[in-house]
Design a protein around this motif. Structure first.
Motif, short mmCIF file in Angstrom:
data_model
loop_
_atom_site.label_atom_id
_atom_site.label_comp_id
_atom_site.label_asym_id
_atom_site.label_seq_id
_atom_site.Cartn_x
_atom_site.Cartn_y
_atom_site.Cartn_z
N ARG A 24 0.83 -1.21 0.00
CA ARG A 24 0.00 0.00 0.00
C ARG A 24 0.86 1.26 0.00
O ARG A 24 1.98 1.25 0.53
CB ARG A 24 -0.91 0.01 1.23
CG ARG A 24 -1.88 -1.17 1.28
CD ARG A 24 -2.84 -1.16 0.10
NE ARG A 24 -3.74 -2.30 0.11
CZ ARG A 24 -4.91 -2.32 0.71
NH1 ARG A 24 -5.32 -1.28 1.40
NH2 ARG A 24 -5.68 -3.40 0.62
N GLY A 225 -4.91 -7.01 8.13
CA GLY A 225 -3.56 -7.05 7.58
C GLY A 225 -2.68 -8.03 8.34
O GLY A 225 -1.72 -8.58 7.79
N ASP A 263 -1.40 -5.69 2.97
CA ASP A 263 -2.31 -4.69 3.53
C ASP A 263 -1.64 -3.98 4.69
O ASP A 263 -0.59 -4.43 5.19
CB ASP A 263 -3.60 -5.38 4.00
CG ASP A 263 -4.78 -4.43 4.14
OD1 ASP A 263 -4.58 -3.21 3.95
OD2 ASP A 263 -5.89 -4.89 4.42
#
Length: 345
Positions: A24, A225, A263
């Motif tokens: 990300r 995550g 994540d």
């Protein structure tokens, strides 16, 4: 309650960490750790280790969604609003009871939902933002949990991890319906589809549960995550063997990143001790897991997520059927009379 005299204390040691992950470009996760009695929300030393005061302790993990629409705004609003609402309403309560604490905690999550929804409605550029929220309140020897979405809470007792929350997700529903095993759900491409979040809708159903704490219990709050990459048995092993809670957080985040870190990763770890808690194995049989807390002074749902099943077809009762027959007979008589009259010269 397992409070042994007025001097009995519950002590909490807590640490937290959030990480971008490896895929990300910005972090939409947020966490909050607060001593509600002293109205102090931070990870400063005086909060990292403190006695749970008469107003309790608050721990929150929120996983925002919205991408370019600023999911981090939703998660920040959730943590800030839940804390601010409790600091204002719960600290003003004269009725310092578990019922009121649980009620105020649930109410705070509902207020956060309304705030995020109203903000998104007023600002089209961030419409569609939302966030999961797992918020834990500790009062005396009990833990109260509010759940929206698929972030999770685990209780580690005796080296074993017990999941206290239920994911409000499509996969959880399919597992409960017997359509999938937990292993199949964990590897499904649809595992990230959640059925509720704070923000998208004006109303939200908050799953409210509770758990009695024992000496040495460790609470882990985390975003998906972490749980998407690290199994609960591994979480228990790391937390139980790490030299301190900061190291436990570091090791959990590092393991999720080693496995791809797709994540953002957020984890809050809290260990409980003190003579205000029973030893594990003492007292009545210990049930650990998802246990609904029944509020008595407000409407609450034991269903984690509302499910629309459609309206049932109306079933005519005997009177309705009789009335229908009378109407049909009358219509038939009128039709016959009209036909007869048209036949007259």
């Amino acid at each position: 309650m397992a409070m042994f005299g007025r001097s009995a204390k519950v002590r909490v040691e807590v640490f937290a960490k959030t990480d971008l992950g490896r895929a990300r470009d910005h972090n939409e996760d947020r966490y909050l750790v607060a001593d509600l009695t002293r109205k102090s929300a931070s990870l400063q030393p005086d909060v990292r280790q403190h006695d749970v005061g008469p107003r309790g302790t608050l721990l929150v993990v929120a996983d925002g969604m919205g991408g370019a629409a600023a999911g981090e705004l939703a998660s920040q609003m959730a943590t800030d609003t839940i804390y601010a609402h409790l600091a204002k309403t719960w600290n003003a309560e004269d009725d310092v009871t578990p019922q009121r604490f649980a009620y105020r905690l649930k109410e705070a999550v509902e207020v956060a939902n309304a705030s995020i929804h109203a903000h998104a409605k007023a600002h089209p550029e961030v419409r569609g933002i939302g966030t999961t929220t797992t918020a834990a309140g500790v009062l005396n020897d009990h833990l109260y949990l509010t759940q929206v979405g698929d972030s999770r809470a685990y209780l580690i007792r005796g080296g074993e991890a017990h999941q206290l929350t239920k994911d409000q997700s499509l996969m959880q529903r399919l597992v409960e319906a017997g359509e999938l095993t937990e292993e199949e759900a964990a590897h499904s491409e649809r595992r990230n589809i959640i059925l509720q979040a704070l923000g998208p809708d004006a109303k939200v159903k908050v799953d409210l549960t509770h758990q009695e704490l024992r000496r040495g219990d460790v609470l882990v709050l985390c975003s998906d995550g972490l749980t998407g990459q690290v199994k609960k048995e591994e979480i228990a092993k790391i937390v139980s063997s790490a030299p301190d809670l900061a190291a436990a957080c570091d090791q959990l985040v590092a393991l999720a990143n080693e496995r791809g870190g797709p994540d953002n990763i957020t984890v809050v770890v809290a260990r409980f001790d003190g003579d205000g808690l029973r030893y594990s194995g003492s007292g009545p049989k210990e049930d650990v897991g998802h246990q609904v807390y029944p509020l008595i002074d407000t409407e609450t749902s034991t269903e984690p997520v509302p499910v629309y099943k459609g309206s049932r077809a109306p079933v005519p009762n005997r009177e309705n059927r009789r009335a229908r027959v009378i109407v049909l007979v009358a219509l038939a008589i009128l039709a016959a009379l009209a036909w007869y009259l048209t036949r007259q010269p």
